[in-house]
Design an enzyme around this catalytic site. Structure first.
Site, PDB file in Angstrom:
ATOM      1  N   LYS A  13      67.440  67.879 -24.875  1.00  0.00           N
ATOM      2  CA  LYS A  13      66.220  66.956 -24.368  1.00  0.00           C
ATOM      3  C   LYS A  13      66.487  66.898 -23.056  1.00  0.00           C
ATOM      4  O   LYS A  13      65.596  66.926 -21.994  1.00  0.00           O
ATOM      5  CB  LYS A  13      66.367  65.737 -25.282  1.00  0.00           C
ATOM      6  CG  LYS A  13      66.109  65.692 -26.461  1.00  0.00           C
ATOM      7  CD  LYS A  13      65.781  64.312 -27.236  1.00  0.00           C
ATOM      8  CE  LYS A  13      67.061  63.505 -27.267  1.00  0.00           C
ATOM      9  NZ  LYS A  13      68.278  63.850 -27.864  1.00  0.00           N
ATOM     10  N   ARG A  87      63.185  56.383 -31.039  1.00  0.00           N
ATOM     11  CA  ARG A  87      64.118  56.919 -32.056  1.00  0.00           C
ATOM     12  C   ARG A  87      64.086  56.047 -33.405  1.00  0.00           C
ATOM     13  O   ARG A  87      64.821  56.658 -34.478  1.00  0.00           O
ATOM     14  CB  ARG A  87      65.407  56.557 -31.518  1.00  0.00           C
ATOM     15  CG  ARG A  87      66.205  57.326 -30.881  1.00  0.00           C
ATOM     16  CD  ARG A  87      67.626  56.832 -30.139  1.00  0.00           C
ATOM     17  NE  ARG A  87      68.638  57.600 -30.123  1.00  0.00           N
ATOM     18  CZ  ARG A  87      69.096  58.192 -29.100  1.00  0.00           C
ATOM     19  NH1 ARG A  87      68.357  58.176 -27.765  1.00  0.00           N
ATOM     20  NH2 ARG A  87      69.763  59.157 -28.896  1.00  0.00           N
ATOM     21  N   ARG A 159      81.154  61.022 -21.625  1.00  0.00           N
ATOM     22  CA  ARG A 159      80.546  59.795 -21.880  1.00  0.00           C
ATOM     23  C   ARG A 159      81.331  59.232 -22.887  1.00  0.00           C
ATOM     24  O   ARG A 159      81.927  60.040 -23.969  1.00  0.00           O
ATOM     25  CB  ARG A 159      79.149  60.054 -22.423  1.00  0.00           C
ATOM     26  CG  ARG A 159      78.126  59.722 -21.423  1.00  0.00           C
ATOM     27  CD  ARG A 159      76.717  60.244 -21.730  1.00  0.00           C
ATOM     28  NE  ARG A 159      76.435  59.791 -23.317  1.00  0.00           N
ATOM     29  CZ  ARG A 159      75.179  60.278 -23.777  1.00  0.00           C
ATOM     30  NH1 ARG A 159      74.275  60.880 -23.207  1.00  0.00           N
ATOM     31  NH2 ARG A 159      74.992  59.863 -25.042  1.00  0.00           N
TER      32      ARG A 159
END
Ligand code: ADP
Length: 214
Positions: A13, A87, A159
């Site tokens: 995305k 979401r 991350r």
């Protein structure tokens, strides 16, 4: 035109949003990036959200919806790419209302379908630029200089929620909370599915442009 990029973590995305912003004057609204900004700025909400995000869990709807509402109030409400939002069904319903109140709407929803094995491979090797938020991959999209962002020379990071254990929790959250949105948007008749497993990001970009008639 407003679009939603729907898909599991690692489905591409962010990479696709980056290309659409660059070539077609869209603006990206990534709730993940907005949360990470709040975490960096140590806002009250950021401190709260960081515990959940680092554990791989979703942030509650009310907090997430409020953040998006604030963003939309202070920014344009057309030409947006929603990346990582909505979401949950609740978020999708709230987003419809928020856009309606500024005479706007979601025009197309693009679902990027990628099988789980590929998702895992992509997430485990992912590197992020903390400055420009672009993502790289040790194998699939290596930076020109290892560990350094091609664009602003920042040191790339992994991350904290890209560890194998957290990835598995995030993929479960996707299956349970976010997958129902496929049916939700199918029912509205504006969902386009792209089987992105074996396509390059360039080919995915071409499929998206075709779907959007751009
Ligand atoms: P990814 O799509 O790779 O999971 P994001 O950067 O979109 O990454 O999101 C990172 C994390 O931020 C998510 O795992 C979740 O904890 C939180 N988050 C982002 N968007 C939402 C949202 N719409 N609702 C709830 N939590 C969210």
């Amino acid at each position: 035109m407003n679009i939603i990029l729907l898909g599991a973590p690692g489905s591409g995305k962010g990479t696709q949003a980056e290309k659409l912003v660059q070539d077609h004057n869209f603006e990206q609204l990534s709730t993940g990036d907005l949360f990470r900004k709040n975490i960096n700025d140590k806002t009250e909400m950021g401190v709260e959200a960081s515990k959940l995000i680092n554990a791989g869990k979703l942030v509650p709807d009310d907090i997430t919806n409020k953040m998006v509402d604030n963003h939309l109030k202070n920014n344009r409400s057309d030409g947006l790419i929603f990346d990582g939002y909505p979401r949950t069904i609740n978020q999708a319903e709230v987003l419809n209302d928020l856009l309606k109140s500024s005479q706007s709407k979601i025009d197309k929803v693009i679902l990027l379908e990628v099988d789980e094995e590929k998702l895992l491979e992509r997430l485990v090797g992912r590197l992020i630029c903390p400055q420009c938020k672009r993502s790289f991959h040790v194998k699939n999209r290596p930076p020109k200089t290892p560990g350094i962002c091609d664009y602003d020379k920042s040191v790339l990071i992994t991350r904290p929620d890209d560890s194998p254990e957290k990835i598995s929790i995030r993929l479960q959250a996707y299956e349970k909370e976010t997958k129902p949105l496929v049916e939700f948007y199918e029912g509205k008749g504006n969902l386009i599915k792209i089987k992105a497993d074996n396509l390059t990001s360039q080919q995915v970009n071409e499929s998206i442009l075709k779907a959007l008639e751009l």
